[in-house]
Design a protein around this motif. Structure first.
Motif, mmCIF file in Angstrom:
data_model
loop_
_atom_site.group_PDB
_atom_site.id
_atom_site.type_symbol
_atom_site.label_atom_id
_atom_site.label_comp_id
_atom_site.label_asym_id
_atom_site.label_seq_id
_atom_site.Cartn_x
_atom_site.Cartn_y
_atom_site.Cartn_z
ATOM 1 N N ASP A 25 4.477 26.082 36.296
ATOM 2 C CA ASP A 25 4.361 25.444 34.993
ATOM 3 C C ASP A 25 3.818 26.459 33.997
ATOM 4 O O ASP A 25 3.199 27.465 34.369
ATOM 5 N N VAL A 26 4.088 26.203 32.731
ATOM 6 C CA VAL A 26 3.728 27.135 31.661
ATOM 7 C C VAL A 26 3.118 26.349 30.513
ATOM 8 O O VAL A 26 3.651 25.318 30.097
ATOM 9 N N LEU A 27 1.988 26.853 30.008
ATOM 10 C CA LEU A 27 1.384 26.307 28.804
ATOM 11 C C LEU A 27 1.432 27.381 27.727
ATOM 12 O O LEU A 27 0.952 28.506 27.939
ATOM 13 N N ALA A 28 2.007 27.050 26.586
ATOM 14 C CA ALA A 28 2.082 27.988 25.459
ATOM 15 C C ALA A 28 1.368 27.380 24.260
ATOM 16 O O ALA A 28 1.533 26.192 23.955
ATOM 17 N N VAL A 29 0.547 28.196 23.607
ATOM 18 C CA VAL A 29 -0.230 27.739 22.456
ATOM 19 C C VAL A 29 -0.102 28.771 21.342
ATOM 20 O O VAL A 29 -0.341 29.961 21.557
ATOM 21 N N THR A 52 -0.335 33.841 19.595
ATOM 22 C CA THR A 52 0.454 33.039 20.527
ATOM 23 C C THR A 52 0.027 33.437 21.928
ATOM 24 O O THR A 52 0.103 34.615 22.295
ATOM 25 N N ASP A 53 -0.472 32.487 22.680
ATOM 26 C CA ASP A 53 -0.937 32.733 24.046
ATOM 27 C C ASP A 53 -0.115 31.902 25.006
ATOM 28 O O ASP A 53 0.279 30.767 24.701
ATOM 29 N N ILE A 54 0.109 32.465 26.170
ATOM 30 C CA ILE A 54 0.934 31.775 27.159
ATOM 31 C C ILE A 54 0.302 31.926 28.532
ATOM 32 O O ILE A 54 -0.189 33.002 28.894
ATOM 33 N N GLY A 55 0.234 30.844 29.257
ATOM 34 C CA GLY A 55 -0.351 30.838 30.592
ATOM 35 C C GLY A 55 0.658 30.349 31.619
ATOM 36 O O GLY A 55 1.327 29.330 31.399
ATOM 37 N N LEU A 56 0.772 31.071 32.705
ATOM 38 C CA LEU A 56 1.743 30.751 33.765
ATOM 39 C C LEU A 56 1.001 30.452 35.059
ATOM 40 O O LEU A 56 0.124 31.214 35.480
ATOM 41 N N SER A 69 -1.176 35.773 28.977
ATOM 42 C CA SER A 69 -0.877 36.922 28.130
ATOM 43 C C SER A 69 -0.711 36.460 26.686
ATOM 44 O O SER A 69 -0.394 35.290 26.424
ATOM 45 N N SER A 70 -0.937 37.380 25.755
ATOM 46 C CA SER A 70 -0.626 37.130 24.346
ATOM 47 C C SER A 70 0.575 37.960 23.902
ATOM 48 O O SER A 70 0.931 37.971 22.727
ATOM 49 N N ASP A 71 1.184 38.637 24.860
ATOM 50 C CA ASP A 71 2.383 39.432 24.601
ATOM 51 C C ASP A 71 3.591 38.634 25.090
ATOM 52 O O ASP A 71 3.761 38.436 26.296
ATOM 53 N N VAL A 72 4.416 38.153 24.175
ATOM 54 C CA VAL A 72 5.516 37.271 24.558
ATOM 55 C C VAL A 72 6.872 37.963 24.440
ATOM 56 O O VAL A 72 7.908 37.297 24.364
ATOM 57 N N ARG A 73 6.881 39.287 24.470
ATOM 58 C CA ARG A 73 8.155 39.998 24.502
ATOM 59 C C ARG A 73 8.837 39.766 25.851
ATOM 60 O O ARG A 73 8.178 39.522 26.862
ATOM 61 N N THR A 339 -4.776 28.418 28.518
ATOM 62 C CA THR A 339 -3.736 29.326 29.012
ATOM 63 C C THR A 339 -4.261 30.268 30.087
ATOM 64 O O THR A 339 -3.476 30.875 30.798
ATOM 65 N N THR A 340 -5.589 30.388 30.235
ATOM 66 C CA THR A 340 -6.145 31.370 31.180
ATOM 67 C C THR A 340 -6.427 30.816 32.566
ATOM 68 O O THR A 340 -6.870 31.562 33.437
ATOM 69 N N GLY A 341 -6.196 29.544 32.796
ATOM 70 C CA GLY A 341 -6.484 28.978 34.112
ATOM 71 C C GLY A 341 -5.698 27.717 34.370
ATOM 72 O O GLY A 341 -4.946 27.234 33.511
ATOM 73 N N GLY A 342 -5.899 27.172 35.554
ATOM 74 C CA GLY A 342 -5.201 25.958 35.938
ATOM 75 C C GLY A 342 -5.905 24.710 35.457
ATOM 76 O O GLY A 342 -6.965 24.770 34.818
ATOM 77 N N PRO A 343 -5.349 23.540 35.735
ATOM 78 C CA PRO A 343 -5.911 22.274 35.262
ATOM 79 C C PRO A 343 -7.222 21.929 35.954
ATOM 80 O O PRO A 343 -7.492 22.352 37.076
ATOM 81 N N SER A 344 -8.019 21.134 35.269
ATOM 82 C CA SER A 344 -9.215 20.528 35.822
ATOM 83 C C SER A 344 -9.439 19.206 35.110
ATOM 84 O O SER A 344 -8.943 19.012 33.993
#
Length: 448
Positions: A25-29, A52-56, A69-73, A339-344
C-alpha cells in the motif's frame, strides 16, 4: 505535466509488484504551509514550505518493510520499491501483518460532505502578517502587559491519497487557518505568561485576531502574584482548556497497541464502569468542519461513529487491523499513519456528555479547592494509572476564586479519578476533542 497523487500511488504499487512484493500500500501527501511571526510590531519570521511525500509499505509473505521519500521522480520510485522489497525479505515474520480483505474496504470514499477543505483562496503573507500584528497590538493595549513573546498566524493545505493492491484507492483534502498569541506581564522572577489561539478549517470561522490577543492578555494578568496552597486533599476543577488531557489518558490506555502488549492500566476494565453512570464518550469521525474527520482510515476501512464509553461503561478498544488480529477481534476503522511508517490505532474526534452546570456553578459547588488552567510535566504509570502533574490555576475559597496558584503538584489515580468526574457544560463544539471542564473530588495537592 505533474502526476496526480492517484497516478503516483498506482505507479509505485506497480513498481513494488514488479520488484517482487506480494502486496503493498502507498500513502501520498502533498501540501503547503505558510506561517508568519511578528514581534514588537515587526515581521520576525516568515516560513513557507511545499512538499510531496510518499510512503510505501510492502509485504513479502508475512514480512513487512516501510520506506518513504520526497523524491517522486520515476527512477527514484523504482529504487524505492526495490529497496523496500529487499528490506522486507530480511525482516522477521509478523503473523498479524496484512492488508484488509477487499470486503472490508470502505465503499463511500468521498469526503466533500465532511467539509475538511476550505476552497477560498489561500491568504497572502500580508494578510497573515496583519492578523499577527492585530493580535499583538490588542494584547499590548491591555494595561499591565509588558511584552508579547509570540504572535503568529498560519495557513496550511494538504491533499492525501491512499492506494493498495487490494483494490483500494481514495483521497481527500484538508486546510487549516490559525492565529495565536502569548502575552507576558511583570518583570524578572515576577513574570507571568499565558496564551490564546484558534485554529479552524474554514477561514471564515476563525475568531478575530484582536479577540485572541485580548484574551491572552487577560489570562496573563489573572496569573499575577501567584501563591502555593496548603498541601492536602481537595477537589480539583480541570478547566476546559486542559480537561481533554484527562480523557486523553483514557484513550491512550484503551489503544489496541497498549492492550496487545498488556501494558495498560485499563487492561481489565472492558465492560466495567470507567466514568460515572450517565456519561458517554463517543467517537465521531464524520463531524462536519472538524479537523479529525475522515471518510476512511489509513487501511481503507470505513470510519464510523462508536460509543467508546456508554452510560459510564467501557465498550471496547481502539483497533487497527494488526492489533485486532492479535486480540482476536474486529478492527474499528481507527488506523492512522504517516508516510514514514505503517498504521497504528488512533482515535479521531471524540465528544463527551456535558453536564447541566456551567463552570461557575462547579466552582461554587467545590467550595474550597483548585481550578487548573495549565499543566507542566507528567508522571503517569501506564500499568497502574498513578497520576502526578505540575499545575497552575486559581485557588477557590467559599465557592469563589480567591487568588492565582502556581508550583503545585496534583496526584491521584486515573482509574478512580475518572469514576468521580462531574462535567460542566462549557465544551467548545468545534474542537476535535469536545470535553467540558471536569470536577474531580479528593485529589492530593502538594503545595507548601
Amino acid at each position: 505535466m505533474t502526476p496526480t497523487l492517484d497516478d503516483l500511488t498506482q505507479s509505485l504499487l506497480q513498481r513494488a509488484k514488479d520488484a517482487g512484493a506480494d502486496a503493498a500500500d502507498v500513502l501520498a501527501v502533498t501540501g503547503s504551509s505558510l506561517s508568519i511571526d511578528v514581534r514588537n510590531g515587526v515581521l520576525e519570521q516568515a516560513e513557507r514550505s511545499e512538499s510531496t511525500d510518499i510512503g510505501l509499505r510492502v509485504f513479502v509473505g508475512q514480512r513487512v518493510a516501510n520506506v518513504s521519500s520526497s523524491d517522486v521522480r520515476a527512477d527514484s520510485l523504482a529504487m524505492m520499491a526495490e529497496r523496500a522489497v529487499a528490506m522486507a525479505r530480511e525482516a522477521p515474520e509478523d503473523p498479524y501483518a496484512g492488508l484488509a480483505d477487499p470486503a472490508q474496504l470502505a465503499t463511500n470514499r468521498a469526503a466533500d460532505w465532511l467539509q475538511t477543505y476550505d476552497p477560498t483562496p489561500e491568504p497572502s503573507p500580508a494578510e497573515l502578517e496583519q492578523d499577527a500584528r492585530d493580535a499583538e497590538g490588542a494584547a499590548l493595549a491591555v494595561d499591565g502587559i509588558t511584552q508579547v513573546s509570540a504572535s503568529s498566524a498560519g495557513y496550511g493545505s494538504q491533499a492525501i491519497h491512499l492506494a493498495a493492491t487490494n483494490g483500494f484507492s481514495g483521497g481527500y483534502q484538508r486546510t487549516s487557518r490559525s492565529v495565536s498569541c502569548v502575552a507576558i506581564a511583570g518583570t524578572g522572577t515576577g513574570m507571568e505568561r499565558d496564551y490564546d489561539g484558534d485554529q479552524r478549517i474554514f477561514q471564515s470561522d476563525l475568531r478575530s485576531a484582536s479577540d485572541i490577543g485580548r484574551t491572552a492578555a487577560d489570562r496573563t494578568l489573572e496569573r499575577m502574584n501567584p501563591r502555593k496552597p496548603k498541601t492536602g486533599a481537595y477537589p480539583v476543577l480541570f478547566d476546559e482548556r486542559i480537561s481533554s488531557s484527562l480523557i486523553g489518558h483514557l484513550l491512550m490506555a484503551i489503544n489496541g497497541t497498549a492492550i496487545a502488549r498488556r501494558s495498560s492500566w485499563a487492561l481489565d476494565l472492558l465492560g466495567k464502569e470507567v466514568l460515572p453512570k450517565g456519561l458517554n464518550l463517543t467517537e465521531d469521525p464524520h463531524r462536519v468542519r472538524v479537523g479529525g474527520s475522515r471518510p476512511f482510515d489509513a487501511e481503507g476501512l470505513a470510519t464510523q461513529a462508536r460509543d467508546i464509553v456508554k452510560d459510564g461503561v467501557l465498550t471496547g478498544w481502539t483497533l487497527d487491523l494488526a492489533t485486532a488480529r492479535q486480540l482476536g477481534l474486529s478492527a474499528t476503522g481507527n488506523a492512522s499513519r504517516g508516510t514514514t511508517g505503517g498504521p497504528s490505532p488512533s482515535v479521531s474526534n471524540v465528544h463527551m456528555t456535558q453536564g447541566d452546570t456551567d463552570r461557575a456553578g462547579l466552582i461554587t459547588q467545590m467550595g474550597t479547592g483548585l481550578v487548573v488552567t495549565s499543566m507542566i510535566g507528567s508522571t503517569i504509570n501506564p500499568n497502574t494509572g498513578d497520576y502526578s502533574r505540575g499545575a497552575a490555576g486559581f485557588w477557590v475559597e467559599n465557592g469563589e476564586i480567591a487568588y492565582p496558584v502556581s508550583g503545585v503538584t496534583i496526584a491521584g489515580n486515573l482509574i478512580e479519578m475518572l469514576k468521580q468526574i462531574t462535567p460542566a457544560n462549557d465544551a467548545r463544539p468545534w474542537l476535535s476533542r469536545v470535553v467540558p471542564s471536569l470536577l474531580v473530588e479528593g485529589l492530593t495537592l502538594a503545595g507548601e
